[in-house]
Design an enzyme around this catalytic site. Structure first.
Site, PDB file in Angstrom:
ATOM      1  N   GLU A 241      -8.309  10.605  -2.139  1.00  0.00           N
ATOM      2  CA  GLU A 241      -8.488   9.345  -1.392  1.00  0.00           C
ATOM      3  C   GLU A 241      -8.929   9.629   0.036  1.00  0.00           C
ATOM      4  OE1 GLU A 241      -5.106   6.682  -1.417  1.00  0.00           O
ATOM      5  OE2 GLU A 241      -4.961   6.799  -3.606  1.00  0.00           O
TER       6      GLU A 241
ATOM      7  N   ARG B  45      -4.528  11.808   0.153  1.00  0.00           N
ATOM      8  CA  ARG B  45      -3.706  12.245  -0.972  1.00  0.00           C
ATOM      9  C   ARG B  45      -4.554  12.592  -2.183  1.00  0.00           C
ATOM     10  NH1 ARG B  45      -0.328   6.468  -1.249  1.00  0.00           N
ATOM     11  NH2 ARG B  45      -2.142   5.156  -1.478  1.00  0.00           N
TER      12      ARG B  45
ATOM     13  N   ARG C 276       8.254   0.980   5.798  1.00  0.00           N
ATOM     14  CA  ARG C 276       8.126   0.904   4.332  1.00  0.00           C
ATOM     15  C   ARG C 276       8.795   2.106   3.670  1.00  0.00           C
ATOM     16  NH1 ARG C 276       3.885  -1.834   1.755  1.00  0.00           N
ATOM     17  NH2 ARG C 276       3.342  -0.045   0.469  1.00  0.00           N
TER      18      ARG C 276
ATOM     19  N   ARG D 137      -8.800  -1.515   6.251  1.00  0.00           N
ATOM     20  CA  ARG D 137      -9.099  -0.117   5.976  1.00  0.00           C
ATOM     21  C   ARG D 137      -9.534  -0.065   4.530  1.00  0.00           C
ATOM     22  NH1 ARG D 137     -10.501   3.485   9.361  1.00  0.00           N
ATOM     23  NH2 ARG D 137      -9.420   5.270   8.441  1.00  0.00           N
TER      24      ARG D 137
ATOM     25  N   TYR E 231       0.148  -7.250   3.702  1.00  0.00           N
ATOM     26  CA  TYR E 231       0.325  -5.918   3.095  1.00  0.00           C
ATOM     27  C   TYR E 231       1.316  -6.071   1.943  1.00  0.00           C
ATOM     28  CZ  TYR E 231       0.730  -0.729   3.464  1.00  0.00           C
ATOM     29  OH  TYR E 231       0.694   0.631   3.260  1.00  0.00           O
TER      30      TYR E 231
ATOM     31  N   ASP F 163       2.918  -5.732  -1.759  1.00  0.00           N
ATOM     32  CA  ASP F 163       2.972  -4.905  -2.958  1.00  0.00           C
ATOM     33  C   ASP F 163       2.887  -5.821  -4.178  1.00  0.00           C
ATOM     34  OD1 ASP F 163       3.033  -2.300  -2.031  1.00  0.00           O
ATOM     35  OD2 ASP F 163       5.172  -2.359  -1.601  1.00  0.00           O
TER      36      ASP F 163
ATOM     37  N   ARG G 107      16.675   8.913   4.134  1.00  0.00           N
ATOM     38  CA  ARG G 107      17.968   9.020   3.438  1.00  0.00           C
ATOM     39  C   ARG G 107      18.693  10.291   3.775  1.00  0.00           C
ATOM     40  NH1 ARG G 107      15.210   8.381  -1.637  1.00  0.00           N
ATOM     41  NH2 ARG G 107      14.870   6.148  -1.856  1.00  0.00           N
TER      42      ARG G 107
HETATM   43  P1  FAD Z   1      -6.579  -8.119  -5.782  1.00  0.00           P
HETATM   44  O1  FAD Z   1      -6.020  -7.219  -6.797  1.00  0.00           O
HETATM   45  O2  FAD Z   1      -7.381  -7.539  -4.677  1.00  0.00           O
HETATM   46  O3  FAD Z   1      -7.446  -9.210  -6.541  1.00  0.00           O
HETATM   47  C1  FAD Z   1      -8.353 -10.053  -5.896  1.00  0.00           C
HETATM   48  C2  FAD Z   1      -9.548 -10.243  -6.813  1.00  0.00           C
HETATM   49  O4  FAD Z   1     -10.392 -11.229  -6.256  1.00  0.00           O
HETATM   50  C3  FAD Z   1     -10.389  -8.979  -6.961  1.00  0.00           C
HETATM   51  O5  FAD Z   1     -10.513  -8.631  -8.313  1.00  0.00           O
HETATM   52  C4  FAD Z   1     -11.727  -9.367  -6.348  1.00  0.00           C
HETATM   53  O6  FAD Z   1     -12.830  -8.782  -7.006  1.00  0.00           O
HETATM   54  C5  FAD Z   1     -11.721 -10.871  -6.499  1.00  0.00           C
HETATM   55  N1  FAD Z   1     -12.580 -11.557  -5.537  1.00  0.00           N
HETATM   56  C6  FAD Z   1     -12.560 -11.416  -4.189  1.00  0.00           C
HETATM   57  N2  FAD Z   1     -13.523 -12.190  -3.644  1.00  0.00           N
HETATM   58  C7  FAD Z   1     -14.141 -12.808  -4.660  1.00  0.00           C
HETATM   59  C8  FAD Z   1     -15.223 -13.719  -4.722  1.00  0.00           C
HETATM   60  N3  FAD Z   1     -15.868 -14.118  -3.617  1.00  0.00           N
HETATM   61  N4  FAD Z   1     -15.625 -14.170  -5.936  1.00  0.00           N
HETATM   62  C9  FAD Z   1     -15.002 -13.754  -7.058  1.00  0.00           C
HETATM   63  N5  FAD Z   1     -13.973 -12.893  -7.053  1.00  0.00           N
HETATM   64  C10 FAD Z   1     -13.547 -12.422  -5.871  1.00  0.00           C
HETATM   65  N6  FAD Z   1       1.447  -2.200  -4.869  1.00  0.00           N
HETATM   66  C11 FAD Z   1       2.604  -1.749  -5.447  1.00  0.00           C
HETATM   67  O7  FAD Z   1       3.485  -2.558  -5.748  1.00  0.00           O
HETATM   68  N7  FAD Z   1       2.774  -0.425  -5.731  1.00  0.00           N
HETATM   69  C12 FAD Z   1       1.822   0.521  -5.440  1.00  0.00           C
HETATM   70  O8  FAD Z   1       2.019   1.703  -5.709  1.00  0.00           O
HETATM   71  C13 FAD Z   1       0.616   0.073  -4.815  1.00  0.00           C
HETATM   72  N8  FAD Z   1      -0.346   0.970  -4.498  1.00  0.00           N
HETATM   73  C14 FAD Z   1      -1.499   0.522  -3.908  1.00  0.00           C
HETATM   74  C15 FAD Z   1      -2.483   1.471  -3.593  1.00  0.00           C
HETATM   75  C16 FAD Z   1      -3.664   1.052  -2.995  1.00  0.00           C
HETATM   76  C17 FAD Z   1      -4.713   2.062  -2.653  1.00  0.00           C
HETATM   77  C18 FAD Z   1      -3.859  -0.332  -2.696  1.00  0.00           C
HETATM   78  C19 FAD Z   1      -5.117  -0.793  -2.032  1.00  0.00           C
HETATM   79  C20 FAD Z   1      -2.892  -1.271  -3.010  1.00  0.00           C
HETATM   80  C21 FAD Z   1      -1.698  -0.850  -3.620  1.00  0.00           C
HETATM   81  N9  FAD Z   1      -0.710  -1.771  -3.963  1.00  0.00           N
HETATM   82  C22 FAD Z   1       0.466  -1.321  -4.544  1.00  0.00           C
HETATM   83  C23 FAD Z   1      -0.866  -3.219  -3.713  1.00  0.00           C
HETATM   84  C24 FAD Z   1      -1.463  -3.971  -4.917  1.00  0.00           C
HETATM   85  O9  FAD Z   1      -2.732  -3.466  -5.212  1.00  0.00           O
HETATM   86  C25 FAD Z   1      -1.560  -5.444  -4.569  1.00  0.00           C
HETATM   87  O10 FAD Z   1      -0.302  -5.956  -4.193  1.00  0.00           O
HETATM   88  C26 FAD Z   1      -2.100  -6.337  -5.688  1.00  0.00           C
HETATM   89  O11 FAD Z   1      -2.995  -5.697  -6.525  1.00  0.00           O
HETATM   90  C27 FAD Z   1      -2.764  -7.533  -5.050  1.00  0.00           C
HETATM   91  O12 FAD Z   1      -3.161  -8.475  -6.010  1.00  0.00           O
HETATM   92  P2  FAD Z   1      -4.108  -9.670  -5.558  1.00  0.00           P
HETATM   93  O13 FAD Z   1      -4.306 -10.504  -6.771  1.00  0.00           O
HETATM   94  O14 FAD Z   1      -3.563 -10.288  -4.343  1.00  0.00           O
HETATM   95  O15 FAD Z   1      -5.462  -8.991  -5.073  1.00  0.00           O
HETATM   96  N1  UDP Z   2       3.122   7.774   5.724  1.00  0.00           N
HETATM   97  C1  UDP Z   2       3.129   8.966   6.404  1.00  0.00           C
HETATM   98  N2  UDP Z   2       3.165  10.130   5.708  1.00  0.00           N
HETATM   99  C2  UDP Z   2       3.201  10.166   4.361  1.00  0.00           C
HETATM  100  C3  UDP Z   2       3.200   8.950   3.651  1.00  0.00           C
HETATM  101  C4  UDP Z   2       3.148   7.759   4.365  1.00  0.00           C
HETATM  102  O1  UDP Z   2       3.085   8.971   7.616  1.00  0.00           O
HETATM  103  O2  UDP Z   2       3.228  11.273   3.782  1.00  0.00           O
HETATM  104  C5  UDP Z   2       3.059   6.510   6.505  1.00  0.00           C
HETATM  105  C6  UDP Z   2       1.616   6.041   6.695  1.00  0.00           C
HETATM  106  O3  UDP Z   2       1.527   5.431   7.960  1.00  0.00           O
HETATM  107  C7  UDP Z   2       1.457   5.017   5.618  1.00  0.00           C
HETATM  108  C8  UDP Z   2       2.839   4.368   5.614  1.00  0.00           C
HETATM  109  O4  UDP Z   2       3.728   5.469   5.839  1.00  0.00           O
HETATM  110  O5  UDP Z   2       0.436   4.090   5.904  1.00  0.00           O
HETATM  111  C9  UDP Z   2       3.218   3.649   4.351  1.00  0.00           C
HETATM  112  O6  UDP Z   2       3.134   4.544   3.274  1.00  0.00           O
HETATM  113  P1  UDP Z   2       2.982   4.059   1.785  1.00  0.00           P
HETATM  114  O7  UDP Z   2       3.086   5.233   0.895  1.00  0.00           O
HETATM  115  O8  UDP Z   2       3.920   2.938   1.572  1.00  0.00           O
HETATM  116  O9  UDP Z   2       1.478   3.543   1.800  1.00  0.00           O
HETATM  117  P2  UDP Z   2       0.542   2.926   0.658  1.00  0.00           P
HETATM  118  O10 UDP Z   2       1.103   3.351  -0.676  1.00  0.00           O
HETATM  119  O11 UDP Z   2       0.573   1.445   0.878  1.00  0.00           O
HETATM  120  O12 UDP Z   2      -0.775   3.528   0.934  1.00  0.00           O
END
Ligand code: FAD
Ligand code: UDP
Length: 367
Positions: A300, A280, A172, A249, A348, A350, A176
């Protein structure tokens, strides 16, 4: 005729895009969510004029013109560019791995010198094709970066040895040979002006939404009132875990208010050693170039998911992938249920992937 054409379980991005598109095509939708707010994991809570990313930092990025145009129908984006810093025991390095990182680590100046250094360190693999995250990382950036910037962070984040994790996780991250600290290779990136809530609110405009409503508590009622169900919760829960529990996780977020206008000088700082218990620290105001007097930071802490925790990251190792395949096979036989999103498809994903998947599913549904 049923009361709703679609009942959409989950007001996250997948559910909101699906509902919006179905409504546009004249369908009657109800969106339910067990949380007390819309937006799923992109939801932000506004405090003192700062959008706090309640479920972890979210930076929108995509190279897909269609998706970029699509989201720009609802919100505009600021010029935020993600350039996280890695803090390894007080030594600071630029991410993703680029000439700035190589220069700081080894004093190399040219791409040629950096390549030579990495090529030398890769030799420990003896020409072997990488089979796990550790081997993949060493093959991409050598042993020094693996030891200082990858191993500790990854093992904290996933709670598993790098040798037991799939290599795609590390792919991911760009590597560069230019002095470019932009974390993403994508053509477009930014944070919605006005926050992610505005994006979701606009998508859900005119659509009935019921919050604090768990699908599993009213399943029969939902089946009775809907022609079809779009399910974006956990697929294994939907099937009562009959093939086993899929692992995730999760994260514990610790948010603190700080009486300073600038706590760490960057939106994201990763702590890549194995001793610091968090991965982080996010300083939310920097996502929107906030100028207020105070700030909020979030640490986090990763941990293994247990029932009742928020399922943030699917653990895509072999064991879980095999279990998921069984659920997937079952789900493909459903005629009245569509599974989507990070939890419904155990991917996984985005944000841009989720939007794309929802739009593609809509096209299929209405072809
Ligand atoms: P979700 O946003 O999880 O929505 C699912 C919804 O279903 C939730 O609101 C939940 O409450 C509801 N639900 C589940 N079960 C039930 C039930 N039984 N009854 C009623 N409701 C229910 N993506 C990026 O592009 N850039 C980023 O920088 C980025 N950072 C991230 C950082 C973190 C820590 C995490 C965890 C994810 C990150 N993502 C990022 C990914 C991004 O969050 C997801 O791609 C996106 O939000 C997923 O949307 P979704 O609708 O699939 O799921
Ligand atoms: N990672 C790492 N060091 C860093 C940042 C990321 O080793 O400083 C690795 C780690 O395994 C992580 C993966 O790269 O799970 C993907 O990172 P990303 O920032 O895309 O993770 P997310 O935003 O989904 O948590």
């Amino acid at each position: 005729m049923k009361k709703y054409d679609y009942v959409i379980v989950g007001a996250g991005l997948y559910g909101s895009v699906f509902a919006h598109e179905a409504k546009k095509r004249g369908k009657k939708c109800l969106v339910i969510d067990k949380r007390n707010h819309i937006g799923g994991n992109v939801y932000c809570e506004n405090k003192d004029g700062i959008n706090i990313h309640t479920y972890g930092a979210h930076i929108f990025h995509t190279s897909d013109d269609e998706i970029w145009e699509y989201v720009n129908n609802f919100v505009t984006f600021n010029r935020f560019t993600n350039s996280p810093i890695a803090n390894y025991k007080g030594e600071l390095y630029n991410l993703p791995f680029n000439m700035n990182t190589f220069n700081k680590l080894w004093g190399v100046i040219t791409p040629e010198e950096a390549k030579e250094k990495i090529e030398g360190q890769k030799q420990v693999l003896g020409g072997k094709t990488p089979e796990n995250l550790e081997e993949q990382a060493i093959s991409l950036v050598g042993t020094d970066i693996y030891e200082k910037l990858i191993k500790g962070y990854t093992e904290k984040q996933w709670g598993r040895k790098c040798t037991e994790l799939p290599s795609f996780i590390i792919k991911r991250l760009p590597v560069r040979y230019t002095y470019d600290n932009n974390y993403f290779n994508d053509k477009y990136q930014g944070i919605p002006v006005g926050g992610y809530n505005k994006l979701i609110e606009t998508l859900l405009e005119g659509i009935e939404v019921k919050l604090s409503t768990d699908f599993f508590k009213i399943k029969d009622e939902i089946v009775a009132i809907s022609d079809k169900i779009v399910f974006t919760g956990m697929i294994d829960e939907f099937y009562d875990y009959k093939f086993g529990v899929l692992e995730y996780r999760t994260l514990r977020f610790e948010t603190e208010f700080k009486e300073t206008n600038n706590y760490q000088g960057n939106a994201v700082i990763n702590y890549t050693d194995s001793e610091t218990p968090y991965t982080r620290i996010i300083e939310h105001k920097h996502f929107e170039f906030g100028t207020g007097e105070n700030t909020f930071i979030t640490k986090e802490y990763p941990k293994e998911w247990e029932k009742g925790d928020e399922p943030y990251y699917p653990v895509l190792d072999e064991k879980n992938s095999l279990i998921y395949e069984k659920y997937k096979e079952l789900s493909e036989k459903e005629e009245k249920v569509i599974f989507g999103g990070r939890l419904g498809q155990y991917k996984y994903y985005d944000m841009h992937n989720v939007i794309k998947a929802a739009i593609e599913r809509i096209k299929e549904e209405f072809k």
